[in-house]
Design a protein around this motif. Sequence first.
Motif, PDB file in Angstrom:
ATOM      1  N   ASN A  63     -10.205 -45.741 -48.320  1.00  0.00           N
ATOM      2  CA  ASN A  63     -10.293 -46.843 -47.364  1.00  0.00           C
ATOM      3  C   ASN A  63     -11.130 -46.500 -46.140  1.00  0.00           C
ATOM      4  O   ASN A  63     -11.241 -47.292 -45.224  1.00  0.00           O
ATOM      5  N   ASP A  64     -11.705 -45.299 -46.097  1.00  0.00           N
ATOM      6  CA  ASP A  64     -12.520 -44.903 -44.958  1.00  0.00           C
ATOM      7  C   ASP A  64     -13.873 -45.595 -44.997  1.00  0.00           C
ATOM      8  O   ASP A  64     -14.381 -45.948 -46.051  1.00  0.00           O
ATOM      9  N   LEU A  65     -14.470 -45.756 -43.827  1.00  0.00           N
ATOM     10  CA  LEU A  65     -15.824 -46.296 -43.759  1.00  0.00           C
ATOM     11  C   LEU A  65     -16.800 -45.277 -44.296  1.00  0.00           C
ATOM     12  O   LEU A  65     -16.578 -44.069 -44.236  1.00  0.00           O
ATOM     13  N   ASP A  66     -17.893 -45.759 -44.810  1.00  0.00           N
ATOM     14  CA  ASP A  66     -18.954 -44.877 -45.272  1.00  0.00           C
ATOM     15  C   ASP A  66     -19.499 -44.110 -44.077  1.00  0.00           C
ATOM     16  O   ASP A  66     -19.236 -44.439 -42.929  1.00  0.00           O
ATOM     17  N   ASP A  67     -20.276 -43.099 -44.351  1.00  0.00           N
ATOM     18  CA  ASP A  67     -20.816 -42.284 -43.276  1.00  0.00           C
ATOM     19  C   ASP A  67     -22.168 -42.799 -42.794  1.00  0.00           C
ATOM     20  O   ASP A  67     -22.960 -42.049 -42.250  1.00  0.00           O
ATOM     21  N   ILE A 126     -21.954 -53.228 -26.135  1.00  0.00           N
ATOM     22  CA  ILE A 126     -21.430 -51.934 -26.532  1.00  0.00           C
ATOM     23  C   ILE A 126     -20.027 -52.042 -27.148  1.00  0.00           C
ATOM     24  O   ILE A 126     -19.681 -51.284 -28.045  1.00  0.00           O
ATOM     25  N   GLY A 127     -19.238 -52.998 -26.696  1.00  0.00           N
ATOM     26  CA  GLY A 127     -17.883 -53.173 -27.223  1.00  0.00           C
ATOM     27  C   GLY A 127     -17.855 -53.546 -28.690  1.00  0.00           C
ATOM     28  O   GLY A 127     -17.034 -53.036 -29.457  1.00  0.00           O
ATOM     29  N   SER A 128     -18.759 -54.439 -29.101  1.00  0.00           N
ATOM     30  CA  SER A 128     -18.774 -54.852 -30.511  1.00  0.00           C
ATOM     31  C   SER A 128     -19.213 -53.701 -31.409  1.00  0.00           C
ATOM     32  O   SER A 128     -18.732 -53.565 -32.529  1.00  0.00           O
ATOM     33  N   ILE A 129     -20.102 -52.861 -30.926  1.00  0.00           N
ATOM     34  CA  ILE A 129     -20.528 -51.703 -31.707  1.00  0.00           C
ATOM     35  C   ILE A 129     -19.412 -50.656 -31.743  1.00  0.00           C
ATOM     36  O   ILE A 129     -19.143 -50.069 -32.787  1.00  0.00           O
ATOM     37  N   GLU A 130     -18.746 -50.452 -30.634  1.00  0.00           N
ATOM     38  CA  GLU A 130     -17.670 -49.461 -30.569  1.00  0.00           C
ATOM     39  C   GLU A 130     -16.585 -49.754 -31.607  1.00  0.00           C
ATOM     40  O   GLU A 130     -16.066 -48.841 -32.254  1.00  0.00           O
ATOM     41  N   PRO A 187     -16.168 -45.077 -36.201  1.00  0.00           N
ATOM     42  CA  PRO A 187     -14.910 -44.339 -36.350  1.00  0.00           C
ATOM     43  C   PRO A 187     -14.558 -43.587 -35.067  1.00  0.00           C
ATOM     44  O   PRO A 187     -15.361 -42.775 -34.585  1.00  0.00           O
ATOM     45  N   PRO A 188     -13.384 -43.844 -34.493  1.00  0.00           N
ATOM     46  CA  PRO A 188     -13.001 -43.177 -33.244  1.00  0.00           C
ATOM     47  C   PRO A 188     -12.840 -41.666 -33.399  1.00  0.00           C
ATOM     48  O   PRO A 188     -12.866 -40.946 -32.408  1.00  0.00           O
ATOM     49  N   SER A 189     -12.706 -41.184 -34.608  1.00  0.00           N
ATOM     50  CA  SER A 189     -12.613 -39.738 -34.807  1.00  0.00           C
ATOM     51  C   SER A 189     -13.949 -39.046 -34.536  1.00  0.00           C
ATOM     52  O   SER A 189     -13.990 -37.857 -34.259  1.00  0.00           O
ATOM     53  N   HIS A 190     -15.054 -39.787 -34.599  1.00  0.00           N
ATOM     54  CA  HIS A 190     -16.380 -39.220 -34.387  1.00  0.00           C
ATOM     55  C   HIS A 190     -17.025 -39.657 -33.072  1.00  0.00           C
ATOM     56  O   HIS A 190     -17.814 -38.920 -32.496  1.00  0.00           O
ATOM     57  N   PHE A 191     -16.704 -40.863 -32.628  1.00  0.00           N
ATOM     58  CA  PHE A 191     -17.356 -41.422 -31.439  1.00  0.00           C
ATOM     59  C   PHE A 191     -16.337 -41.636 -30.332  1.00  0.00           C
ATOM     60  O   PHE A 191     -15.215 -42.055 -30.577  1.00  0.00           O
ATOM     61  N   ILE A 226     -13.115 -34.943 -20.673  1.00  0.00           N
ATOM     62  CA  ILE A 226     -13.678 -33.703 -21.205  1.00  0.00           C
ATOM     63  C   ILE A 226     -12.697 -33.049 -22.175  1.00  0.00           C
ATOM     64  O   ILE A 226     -13.083 -32.597 -23.256  1.00  0.00           O
ATOM     65  N   ASN A 227     -11.412 -33.017 -21.820  1.00  0.00           N
ATOM     66  CA  ASN A 227     -10.409 -32.447 -22.730  1.00  0.00           C
ATOM     67  C   ASN A 227     -10.332 -33.222 -24.040  1.00  0.00           C
ATOM     68  O   ASN A 227     -10.176 -32.618 -25.104  1.00  0.00           O
ATOM     69  N   GLN A 228     -10.456 -34.538 -23.988  1.00  0.00           N
ATOM     70  CA  GLN A 228     -10.437 -35.341 -25.209  1.00  0.00           C
ATOM     71  C   GLN A 228     -11.680 -35.090 -26.055  1.00  0.00           C
ATOM     72  O   GLN A 228     -11.604 -35.067 -27.285  1.00  0.00           O
ATOM     73  N   LEU A 229     -12.819 -34.906 -25.414  1.00  0.00           N
ATOM     74  CA  LEU A 229     -14.049 -34.587 -26.163  1.00  0.00           C
ATOM     75  C   LEU A 229     -13.900 -33.253 -26.892  1.00  0.00           C
ATOM     76  O   LEU A 229     -14.379 -33.090 -28.016  1.00  0.00           O
ATOM     77  N   LEU A 230     -13.246 -32.299 -26.262  1.00  0.00           N
ATOM     78  CA  LEU A 230     -13.097 -30.958 -26.834  1.00  0.00           C
ATOM     79  C   LEU A 230     -11.876 -30.808 -27.737  1.00  0.00           C
ATOM     80  O   LEU A 230     -11.760 -29.803 -28.436  1.00  0.00           O
ATOM     81  N   ALA A 231     -10.998 -31.785 -27.745  1.00  0.00           N
ATOM     82  CA  ALA A 231      -9.719 -31.676 -28.444  1.00  0.00           C
ATOM     83  C   ALA A 231      -9.841 -31.326 -29.920  1.00  0.00           C
ATOM     84  O   ALA A 231      -9.069 -30.545 -30.441  1.00  0.00           O
ATOM     85  N   ARG A 232     -10.803 -31.881 -30.605  1.00  0.00           N
ATOM     86  CA  ARG A 232     -10.914 -31.653 -32.047  1.00  0.00           C
ATOM     87  C   ARG A 232     -11.954 -30.606 -32.389  1.00  0.00           C
ATOM     88  O   ARG A 232     -12.335 -30.470 -33.541  1.00  0.00           O
ATOM     89  N   GLN A 233     -12.403 -29.887 -31.419  1.00  0.00           N
ATOM     90  CA  GLN A 233     -13.452 -28.891 -31.639  1.00  0.00           C
ATOM     91  C   GLN A 233     -12.865 -27.488 -31.485  1.00  0.00           C
ATOM     92  O   GLN A 233     -11.928 -27.279 -30.719  1.00  0.00           O
ATOM     93  N   ARG A 234     -13.431 -26.550 -32.190  1.00  0.00           N
ATOM     94  CA  ARG A 234     -13.038 -25.149 -32.024  1.00  0.00           C
ATOM     95  C   ARG A 234     -13.680 -24.622 -30.753  1.00  0.00           C
ATOM     96  O   ARG A 234     -14.827 -24.876 -30.467  1.00  0.00           O
ATOM     97  N   ARG A 235     -12.884 -23.855 -30.011  1.00  0.00           N
ATOM     98  CA  ARG A 235     -13.395 -23.261 -28.776  1.00  0.00           C
ATOM     99  C   ARG A 235     -13.308 -21.747 -28.866  1.00  0.00           C
ATOM    100  O   ARG A 235     -12.358 -21.214 -29.407  1.00  0.00           O
ATOM    101  N   ILE A 236     -14.285 -21.111 -28.295  1.00  0.00           N
ATOM    102  CA  ILE A 236     -14.284 -19.640 -28.290  1.00  0.00           C
ATOM    103  C   ILE A 236     -14.279 -19.175 -26.852  1.00  0.00           C
ATOM    104  O   ILE A 236     -14.948 -19.695 -26.014  1.00  0.00           O
TER     105      ILE A 236
END
Length: 124
Positions: free
Chosen positions: A13-17, A60-64, A68-72, A114-124
């Motif tokens: 059910n996911d959107l295409d990439d 911008i709202g209609s495009i948003e 997928p909120p997981s990527h944008f 900033i914390n939300q942008l980094l939340a799903r990313q690996r940090r070193i």
Amino acid sequence: MISDEKKSSPADNDLDDSIWIYSGKKFHHLKLDEVYAIEGLKDYVKIHCLAGKILVKGNIGSIERKLPPSHFFRIHRSYIVNRSAIRVIEGNMVRMPDGSDFTIPSYKGRESIINQLLARQRRI
């Protein structure tokens, strides 16, 4: 105008990439990972992508709603960025692969953004 494609598998059910963007009597087919950022410009939207910049009539709202909120992630009322395309976060600026800089508003919520942008990313 922007439209999304559905995957052919009914179990998924996911959107295409990828997305189709209509601009200047042309349809542009872009993979989501080629889209770096989206910039709202009143009655138009500028898509920053691997192919360059594409100007689209709309808001911008209609495009948003079609991304997928997981990527944008919306960092400002006028900017949506692709999390995986961010190259540098410095102060209140986000830099993309094409050299574009987008400002995160300088208010109390900036650290949260900033914390939300980094939340799903690996940090070193």
